[in-house]
Scaffold this active site. Structure first.
Site, PDB file in Angstrom:
ATOM      1  N   ASP A   1      -4.319   4.756  -0.922  1.00  0.00           N
ATOM      2  CA  ASP A   1      -5.179   3.982  -0.029  1.00  0.00           C
ATOM      3  C   ASP A   1      -5.956   2.923  -0.803  1.00  0.00           C
ATOM      4  O   ASP A   1      -6.916   3.242  -1.505  1.00  0.00           O
ATOM      5  CB  ASP A   1      -6.141   4.966   0.664  1.00  0.00           C
ATOM      6  CG  ASP A   1      -7.055   4.271   1.651  1.00  0.00           C
ATOM      7  OD1 ASP A   1      -6.756   3.118   2.040  1.00  0.00           O
ATOM      8  OD2 ASP A   1      -8.064   4.877   2.037  1.00  0.00           O
TER       9      ASP A   1
ATOM     10  N   ASP B   1      -5.520  -3.442   2.765  1.00  0.00           N
ATOM     11  CA  ASP B   1      -5.725  -2.002   2.950  1.00  0.00           C
ATOM     12  C   ASP B   1      -4.445  -1.278   3.366  1.00  0.00           C
ATOM     13  O   ASP B   1      -4.025  -1.364   4.516  1.00  0.00           O
ATOM     14  CB  ASP B   1      -6.825  -1.807   4.007  1.00  0.00           C
ATOM     15  CG  ASP B   1      -7.186  -0.348   4.203  1.00  0.00           C
ATOM     16  OD1 ASP B   1      -6.670   0.505   3.453  1.00  0.00           O
ATOM     17  OD2 ASP B   1      -7.990  -0.061   5.108  1.00  0.00           O
TER      18      ASP B   1
END
Ligand SMILES: *[C@@H]1O[C@H](CO)[C@@H](O)[C@H](O)[C@H]1NC(C)=O
Ligand SMILES: *[C@@H]1O[C@H](CO)[C@@H](O)[C@H](O)[C@H]1NC(C)=O
Ligand SMILES: *[C@@H]1O[C@H](CO)[C@@H](O)[C@H](O)[C@H]1NC(C)=O
Ligand SMILES: *[C@@H]1O[C@H](CO)[C@@H](O)[C@H](O)[C@H]1NC(C)=O
Ligand SMILES: *[C@@H]1O[C@H](CO)[C@@H](O)[C@H](O)[C@H]1NC(C)=O
Ligand SMILES: *[C@@H]1O[C@H](CO)[C@@H](O)[C@H](O)[C@H]1NC(C)=O
Ligand SMILES: *[C@@H]1O[C@H](CO)[C@@H](O)[C@H](O)[C@H]1NC(C)=O
Ligand SMILES: *[C@@H]1O[C@H](CO)[C@@H](O)[C@H](O)[C@H]1NC(C)=O
Ligand SMILES: *[C@@H]1O[C@H](CO)[C@@H](O)[C@H](O)[C@H]1NC(C)=O
Ligand SMILES: *[C@@H]1O[C@H](CO)[C@@H](O)[C@H](O)[C@H]1NC(C)=O
Ligand SMILES: *[C@@H]1O[C@H](CO)[C@@H](O)[C@H](O)[C@H]1NC(C)=O
Ligand SMILES: *[C@@H]1O[C@H](CO)[C@@H](O)[C@H](O)[C@H]1NC(C)=O
Length: 399
Positions: free
Chosen positions: A62, A251
């Site tokens: 992430d 992201d």
């Protein structure tokens, strides 16, 4: 394909010549548009090993958060018991500081759910890189949002400045501080072909030049929090769209492209057939045809980064097998001037995240060069600029 990386390493004998590639798997494409808003629902994940002997965990890679955490063996929440759980008492290399009541604890609110737990050190193996005394979180409570996740936990790759876990650096930053990488960078490739078995990869310490074509365009990543850059503008079908968006965050942990509500409305208004569904909270299409839909273009570092309809018309397959489509551009009333360029963008463009700064030094220290970090996004034309990237000047911080 690794020749550039290896050449750089041999010139810099002070550095350990490590790069490691982690292959990522991906959860199927039957994403519910509501669930798609939750961070953990899209899953680009890989296995890491923790402790001695190794306990294996599947973690989501992430770039939009900074902590590593996995469920603790003591956690009885459904989100933990449906996943692998870390037991420090079964690891001879664990250094347990506290349990729930003590310090340092950690608590992370992801928007989609919360995680609370204790901080622990143990050996963490990521690809071929072993990190002794890596600090991470062992979750004692995790909200049920995480129960359905393909990942046991998260491996955050954003800056330590936004980490929640006290006591040590997040894994990538430990690799940097301990000079384990021949380039202080990691690269992310998410396969644009959703049906391919090889869903993506993260390369620590280098770049896989087979994964992109053309120039890598340098963007400044400031401030050090998320991997973020100034957003120069937005066009749909070549026409300007007026929004107040000024910043783009890259992201891998967000499955859509999120922005403030009026900005999402302005983009979708220019996409024929996009209709707001109040119940789903997204703009849906009555069919999945791409015909007649325009490109949506983000201006970053003076370059146009276009998402073709195939990149932003997202498919959802229901359990009954029916396919519905919705727009990746989604409004969120909690966002101000930042747009989150999630998976639809990162499946269209290769990114590499380079740390070559000195932010750990006191601000008064002259820093030279461009302090901080840059990241690069590939475009379609031009030549490779990779050789200009500074290597291996990590400064021992945080210890
Ligand atoms: C843990 O993962 C490693 C690497 O993927 C694998 O070689 C090993 O067999 C796994 N161990 C267990 C106990 O699953
Ligand atoms: C745990 O961490 C706290 C705060 O950093 C420290 O005061 C305490 O001494 C540590 N305990 C152990 C057993 O290391
Ligand atoms: C982990 O760090 C502690 C405190 O700095 C140290 O005492 C211990 O030897 C380290 N363990 C390993 C495996 O490096
Ligand atoms: C955990 O590791 C950090 C840095 O890696 C170190 O500062 C800390 O003392 C370690 N804590 C324990 C309990 O070993
Ligand atoms: C996508 O991957 C699937 C499975 O490997 C393959 O059959 C298909 O040809 C690929 N599509 C493209 C456009 O490469
Ligand atoms: C970006 O696209 C616009 C038209 O939408 C064009 O005017 C401009 O020249 C393009 N910029 C670059 C750097 O290609
Ligand atoms: C679109 O916006 C850019 C940058 O703000 C500006 O240079 C350009 O003139 C605008 N084009 C139109 C057609 O308004
Ligand atoms: C798909 O939707 C578009 C826009 O709503 C419409 O123009 C088009 O006719 C539809 N195509 C089919 C095959 O239904
Ligand atoms: C739309 O964007 C894609 C890249 O995603 C590009 O290949 C294509 O040429 C663009 N089409 C138009 C009409 O600009
Ligand atoms: C940007 O627009 C959003 C949504 O209308 C608003 O909440 C926010 O205050 C605006 N920010 C600025 C700096 O104009
Ligand atoms: C949005 O950002 C602007 C500029 O940074 C700030 O003045 C404003 O208070 C923010 N609005 C909200 C709702 O956070
Ligand atoms: C960081 O990398 C950029 C791009 O290669 C370079 O211009 C800059 O000088 C580097 N900064 C330092 C401190 O080496």
């Amino acid at each position: 394909m690794w020749s550039r990386v290896l050449a750089a390493a041999s010139l810099l004998a002070v550095c350990h010549a490590a790069t490691t590639t982690v292959s990522l798997a991906r959860r199927g494409s039957n994403l519910d548009p509501i669930a798609a808003r939750s961070r953990m629902n899209i899953a680009y994940f890989g296995v890491i090993e923790i402790g001695t002997p190794a306990q294996n965990f599947t973690v989501c890679y992430d770039t939009g958060s900074s902590d590593l955490w996995v469920p603790s063996a003591q956690c009885t929440d459904i989100a933990c018991t449906t996943h692998d759980q870390y037991d420090p008492s079964q690891s001879s290399s664990s250094a347990l500081n506290d349990t729930r009541q003590g310090v340092p604890g950690f608590e992370i609110a992801y928007g989609s759910g919360d995680v609370v737990g204790y901080v622990v050190n143990d050996t963490v193996q990521i690809g071929s890189i072993s990190l002794a005394n890596q600090t991470f979180g062992a979750a004692l409570e995790a909200t049920s949002d995480f129960a359905q996740s393909s990942c046991d936990g998260l491996l955050g790759l954003a800056f330590p400045q936004i980490a929640n876990e006290a006591g040590g650096s997040p894994p990538f930053w430990n690799m940097v501080n301990r000079k384990l990488l021949n380039n202080n960078q990691f690269s992310v490739w998410l396969n644009p072909n959703e049906s391919a078995l090889n869903a993506g990869e993260v390369v620590f310490g280098g770049i896989n030049s087979n994964r992109y074509t053309g120039t890598l365009n340098m963007l400044n990543a400031t401030p050090h929090s998320y991997w973020q850059s100034a957003l120069g503008g937005l066009t749909v079908g070549g026409q300007n769209v007026s929004t107040n968006l000024t910043t783009a965050v890259f992201d891998t942990g967000t499955s859509i492209i999120v922005m403030n509500t009026p900005a999402a409305a302005a983009i979708n208004a220019k996409i024929p057939g996009a209709t707001y569904s109040k119940s789903a909270g997204v703009y849906t299409f009555s069919n999945c045809s791409l015909a007649g839909k325009p490109n949506v273009t983000f201006v970053l570092g003076g370059q146009n980064y276009s998402l073709a309809p195939s990149g932003y018309v997202l498919q959802q397959t229901s359990t009954s097998g029916a396919t519905a489509c919705y727009s990746a551009f989604t409004g969120d009333s909690g966002l101000n001037t930042t747009t989150i360029l999630g998976v639809p963008f990162l499946r269209s463009y290769f990114t590499t995240y380079i740390y070559n700064g000195t932010t750990c030094l006191p601000p008064s220290t002259p820093q030279g060069g461009i302090p901080g970090a840059q990241f690069r996004v590939s475009t379609e034309a031009g030549s490779l600029l990779y050789e200009q990237v500074a290597s291996c000047f990590a400064i021992g911080c945080y210890q």
